[in-house]
Design an enzyme around this catalytic site. Structure first.
Site, short mmCIF file in Angstrom:
data_model
loop_
_atom_site.label_atom_id
_atom_site.label_comp_id
_atom_site.label_asym_id
_atom_site.label_seq_id
_atom_site.Cartn_x
_atom_site.Cartn_y
_atom_site.Cartn_z
N CYS A 1 0.83 -1.20 0.00
CA CYS A 1 0.00 0.00 0.00
C CYS A 1 0.87 1.26 0.00
O CYS A 1 2.03 1.24 0.45
CB CYS A 1 -0.87 0.05 1.25
SG CYS A 1 -2.20 -1.15 1.28
N GLU B 1 0.68 3.88 1.90
CA GLU B 1 1.06 4.33 3.25
C GLU B 1 2.28 3.57 3.74
O GLU B 1 3.22 4.15 4.30
CB GLU B 1 -0.10 4.09 4.23
CG GLU B 1 -1.38 4.82 3.89
CD GLU B 1 -2.31 4.03 2.95
OE1 GLU B 1 -1.81 3.31 2.06
OE2 GLU B 1 -3.53 4.16 3.12
N CYS C 1 -2.12 -1.16 7.27
CA CYS C 1 -1.41 0.13 7.33
C CYS C 1 -1.66 0.83 8.66
O CYS C 1 -0.76 1.47 9.21
CB CYS C 1 -1.83 1.01 6.16
SG CYS C 1 -1.16 0.43 4.59
N1 THU Z 1 -4.41 0.45 -1.19
C1 THU Z 1 -3.51 1.34 -0.65
O1 THU Z 1 -2.47 1.63 -1.25
N2 THU Z 1 -3.79 1.85 0.57
C2 THU Z 1 -4.90 1.57 1.30
O2 THU Z 1 -4.97 1.93 2.46
C3 THU Z 1 -6.01 0.86 0.66
C4 THU Z 1 -5.63 0.04 -0.53
C5 THU Z 1 -4.11 -0.13 -2.51
C6 THU Z 1 -3.75 -1.57 -2.48
C7 THU Z 1 -4.12 -2.01 -3.88
O3 THU Z 1 -3.03 -1.73 -4.74
C8 THU Z 1 -5.27 -1.10 -4.26
O4 THU Z 1 -5.24 -0.01 -3.35
C9 THU Z 1 -6.64 -1.78 -4.20
O5 THU Z 1 -6.83 -2.38 -2.97
#
Ligand code: THU
Length: 145
Positions: free
Chosen positions: A56, A58, A99
């Protein structure tokens, strides 16, 4: 933290979002993490053909900072939306549970601010304790809890 810094972090999160690598979900997330020393670490989500290694935005930002020896943080701004949504027209993107737990490792839940933004004029600020109540943190293992 003043409003100017909140808006600066949101702008940095939108810059980070441009680098999101999302060939599978097409959901692009950007984060900007403010360290106590004033530095800002940007992160984007990075997906993988086998799905589970996906990181993710974060956590990308946190791991960049921690891997450079920085462990004290004030706030993080997060933006996220499906590819192609014009800037400022998306929804708020709350951080996933994993996260939130990574934030809990390095941040004080009473003071760490999580800025959820759809645009510089459309955002909400929450404390980590509101996003992750009754949490398990490092003190539990050090005997300080
Ligand atoms: N995702 C994030 O980068 N941060 C979050 O807190 C929620 C989800 C990303 C992970 C994945 O690449 C996409 O969003 C769909 O879940």
């Amino acid at each position: 933290m003043d409003e100017r810094m909140e808006k600066r972090l949101i702008a940095e999160a939108f810059e980070a979002q441009k680098h999101a690598y999302t060939p599978y979900s097409h959901f692009c997330v950007g984060a900007a993490l403010l360290a106590r020393n004033g530095k800002i670490y940007r992160g984007c989500n990075i997906e993988n053909a086998t799905y589970t290694p996906t990181n993710c935005a974060e956590r990308t930002a946190f791991f960049k900072a921690v891997s450079e020896g920085v462990r004290e943080f004030e706030a993080i701004a997060i933006v996220g939306n499906k590819e192609g949504v014009p800037r400022g027209e998306g929804e708020l993107c709350p951080p996933c549970g994993v996260c939130r737990q990574v934030m809990r490792e390095f941040c004080d839940p009473e003071t760490f601010r999580v800025i959820l933004a759809a645009g510089e004029e459309n955002y909400r600020v929450l404390l980590l304790k509101e996003l992750l109540p009754c949490s398990f943190g490092p003190e539990a293992l050090s005997g300080e809890a």
